[in-house]
Design a protein around this motif. Structure first.
Motif, short mmCIF file in Angstrom:
data_model
loop_
_atom_site.label_atom_id
_atom_site.label_comp_id
_atom_site.label_asym_id
_atom_site.label_seq_id
_atom_site.Cartn_x
_atom_site.Cartn_y
_atom_site.Cartn_z
N HIS A 26 38.13 31.58 46.07
CA HIS A 26 37.19 32.55 46.62
C HIS A 26 37.85 33.81 47.18
N VAL A 27 39.10 34.04 46.83
CA VAL A 27 39.79 35.25 47.29
C VAL A 27 40.42 35.94 46.09
N ASP A 28 40.27 37.25 46.03
CA ASP A 28 40.91 38.08 45.01
C ASP A 28 41.89 39.01 45.72
N GLY A 29 43.17 38.71 45.63
CA GLY A 29 44.18 39.51 46.31
C GLY A 29 44.19 40.96 45.90
N ASN A 30 43.78 41.25 44.67
CA ASN A 30 43.72 42.65 44.23
C ASN A 30 42.72 43.44 45.05
N VAL A 31 41.59 42.81 45.38
CA VAL A 31 40.57 43.48 46.19
C VAL A 31 41.10 43.69 47.61
N LEU A 32 41.78 42.69 48.14
CA LEU A 32 42.35 42.82 49.49
C LEU A 32 43.33 43.98 49.58
N THR A 33 44.20 44.10 48.60
CA THR A 33 45.20 45.17 48.66
C THR A 33 44.58 46.55 48.44
N GLU A 34 43.47 46.60 47.72
CA GLU A 34 42.78 47.88 47.56
C GLU A 34 42.09 48.28 48.85
N PRO A 52 45.49 48.51 52.20
CA PRO A 52 46.76 48.77 51.50
C PRO A 52 47.98 48.18 52.20
N GLU A 53 47.89 47.95 53.51
CA GLU A 53 49.05 47.43 54.22
C GLU A 53 49.21 45.91 54.04
N VAL A 54 48.24 45.27 53.41
CA VAL A 54 48.25 43.82 53.27
C VAL A 54 49.06 43.40 52.05
N ARG A 55 49.88 42.38 52.25
CA ARG A 55 50.61 41.73 51.16
C ARG A 55 50.21 40.25 51.18
N PRO A 56 49.15 39.89 50.45
CA PRO A 56 48.60 38.54 50.56
C PRO A 56 49.36 37.50 49.76
N MET A 57 49.30 36.29 50.26
CA MET A 57 49.83 35.12 49.56
C MET A 57 48.78 34.02 49.67
N ASN A 58 48.28 33.58 48.54
CA ASN A 58 47.30 32.50 48.55
C ASN A 58 48.04 31.18 48.51
N GLY A 59 48.10 30.53 49.68
CA GLY A 59 48.77 29.24 49.81
C GLY A 59 47.79 28.08 49.86
N ALA A 60 46.60 28.27 49.29
CA ALA A 60 45.58 27.21 49.29
C ALA A 60 45.82 26.27 48.12
N PHE A 61 45.56 24.99 48.37
CA PHE A 61 45.71 23.95 47.36
C PHE A 61 44.36 23.24 47.20
N CYS A 62 44.04 22.85 45.99
CA CYS A 62 42.75 22.20 45.76
C CYS A 62 42.74 20.79 46.34
N PHE A 104 46.48 31.39 37.56
CA PHE A 104 46.74 32.08 38.82
C PHE A 104 46.93 33.57 38.56
N ASN A 105 46.46 34.38 39.50
CA ASN A 105 46.84 35.78 39.42
C ASN A 105 48.14 35.98 40.21
N ARG A 106 48.60 37.20 40.34
CA ARG A 106 49.93 37.43 40.92
C ARG A 106 50.03 37.04 42.39
N ARG A 159 31.33 31.71 41.33
CA ARG A 159 31.98 32.19 40.13
C ARG A 159 32.81 33.43 40.43
N TRP A 160 33.82 33.68 39.63
CA TRP A 160 34.80 34.74 39.89
C TRP A 160 34.16 36.12 39.93
N SER A 161 33.09 36.32 39.19
CA SER A 161 32.44 37.63 39.18
C SER A 161 31.84 37.98 40.53
N VAL A 162 31.64 37.00 41.39
CA VAL A 162 31.07 37.23 42.73
C VAL A 162 32.19 37.34 43.77
N VAL A 163 33.35 36.79 43.47
CA VAL A 163 34.45 36.75 44.43
C VAL A 163 34.90 38.15 44.83
N HIS A 164 34.77 39.12 43.93
CA HIS A 164 35.13 40.51 44.25
C HIS A 164 34.37 40.98 45.49
#
Length: 355
Positions: A99-107, A110-120, A214-216, A321-326
């Motif tokens: 439920h997180v898109d790091g690309n949206v967060l960084t846009e 801009p000062e954020v450098r996210p790391m998704n450390g979540a595990f299913c 996974f994305n970047r 769904r991913w289209s809503v996560v943005h």
């Protein structure tokens, strides 16, 4: 006429027979041990050849550190795609992963450098275990966002808190240690065979409901236009062990001068109508989260209540769904901005160079 057998008076035949009998068990033992070791060596060689063949064809699953295929694959991704100097850590179960898109967060920030450390598939105590591990390994992290659904806070008592052995995972993820020994350490032929049948297709995103893509930033897109059943039934009672784990994480972050935000992910309206029609379960969940955070000043955002999205946004009871996560991530970024939780740029850290 019957002839009497000639037996030497000195008994030499008897001694010879006794010697033969004495030597026979020794030969049997030697042959048995030789066969045993040959069999063991052959099985080991066959296992190694199988691993090499699976690796060459792209069907080799990662070592079974947790024996949860998606969690082990996340560790494998982290090993191959290190994020340099992250300052925002996302933790939680699959709802945090998807439920997180790091690309949206960084846009948006801009000062954020996210790391998704979540595990299913993790409960709250397990998510915080992973969080503590990553905080120890990534001192650049300034803020933590934990995204959860109420079921993550039910049943912590029945699962081990340690999702994996840190002493084994640390060198694998952060020191590029050889993985081959771990296939023997976590020897599980049945699990290996099962995962080998699907992991290549999962990595390619070809298995709709269980992609290992996974994305970047380590986010896990669930990109589908289809919808399945609610899938999740009536939740177990909320478990105080889960909230104790959250309290421990909150206290640590407060002592270290880092920020914490807990987010209650949006839930399918039909699930709430069916399993919590009067809203008492969700109200109790909200209260216990806020009570847990009150001592340390953490932030709580009830996105299920405060963020509106159509029922078509959901693929099951808890996943969007991913289209809503943005849009959801944009709303999360706004919450972080409003609460002054967004990490500030640090002159001592270089901006992460992500390909």
């Amino acid at each position: 006429m019957i002839q009497t057998a000639d037996v030497p008076k000195d008994g030499s035949h008897a001694e010879q027979d006794a010697g033969t009998t004495a030597r026979a068990p020794g030969r049997v033992r030697s042959r048995y041990l030789l066969s045993l070791f040959a069999g063991l060596f052959g099985a080991f060689a066959m296992f190694c050849l199988t691993l090499l063949a699976l690796d060459r064809t792209g069907n080799l699953p990662p070592p079974a550190f947790s024996n949860i295929s998606c969690a082990d694959e996340k560790l494998n991704f982290m090993r191959d795609n290190p994020i340099q100097s992250p300052n925002l850590l996302i933790i939680g179960s699959s709802v945090a992963w998807r439920h997180v898109d790091g690309n949206v967060l960084t846009e948006a920030l801009p000062e954020v450098r996210p790391m998704n450390g979540a595990f299913c598939g993790l409960f709250a105590n397990q998510s915080t275990y992973v969080g503590h591990w990553l905080l120890d390994r990534q001192p650049s992290i300034q803020s933590v966002v934990m995204i959860a659904d109420p079921q993550d806070f039910a049943g912590c008592w029945r699962v081990p808190t340690a999702v994996f052995n840190r002493e084994h995972v640390d060198p694998y993820v952060y020191e590029n240690a050889s993985p081959w020994g771990h296939y023997m350490r976590y020897f599980s032929p049945k699990s290996l065979a099962r995962n080998a049948l699907t992991v290549k297709a999962q990595r390619a995103g070809e298995i709709e409901w269980d992609p290992l893509v996974f994305n970047r930033f380590g986010d896990g897109p669930l990109d589908t236009r289809n919808t399945r059943e609610l899938l999740y039934g009536r939740p177990d009672p909320l478990d105080s062990n889960c909230f104790d784990a959250l309290r421990g994480m909150s206290s640590r972050l407060a002592e270290e001068g880092r920020e914490l935000m807990v987010v209650s992910t949006p839930l399918h309206p039909k699930w709430k109508e069916k399993y919590d029609p009067d809203g008492t379960f969700m109200a109790d969940f909200d209260k216990r989260i806020m009570d847990t955070l009150s001592a340390t000043g953490g932030t709580y955002w009830n996105a299920d209540k405060d963020w509106s999205t159509p029922v078509t946004s959901f693929v099951d009871a808890v996943h969007m769904r991913w289209s809503v996560v943005h849009d959801f991530t944009a709303a999360l970024a706004e919450q972080m901005r409003n609460t002054a939780m967004a990490p500030m740029p640090s002159p001592s850290l270089e901006t992460a160079k992500v390909p």
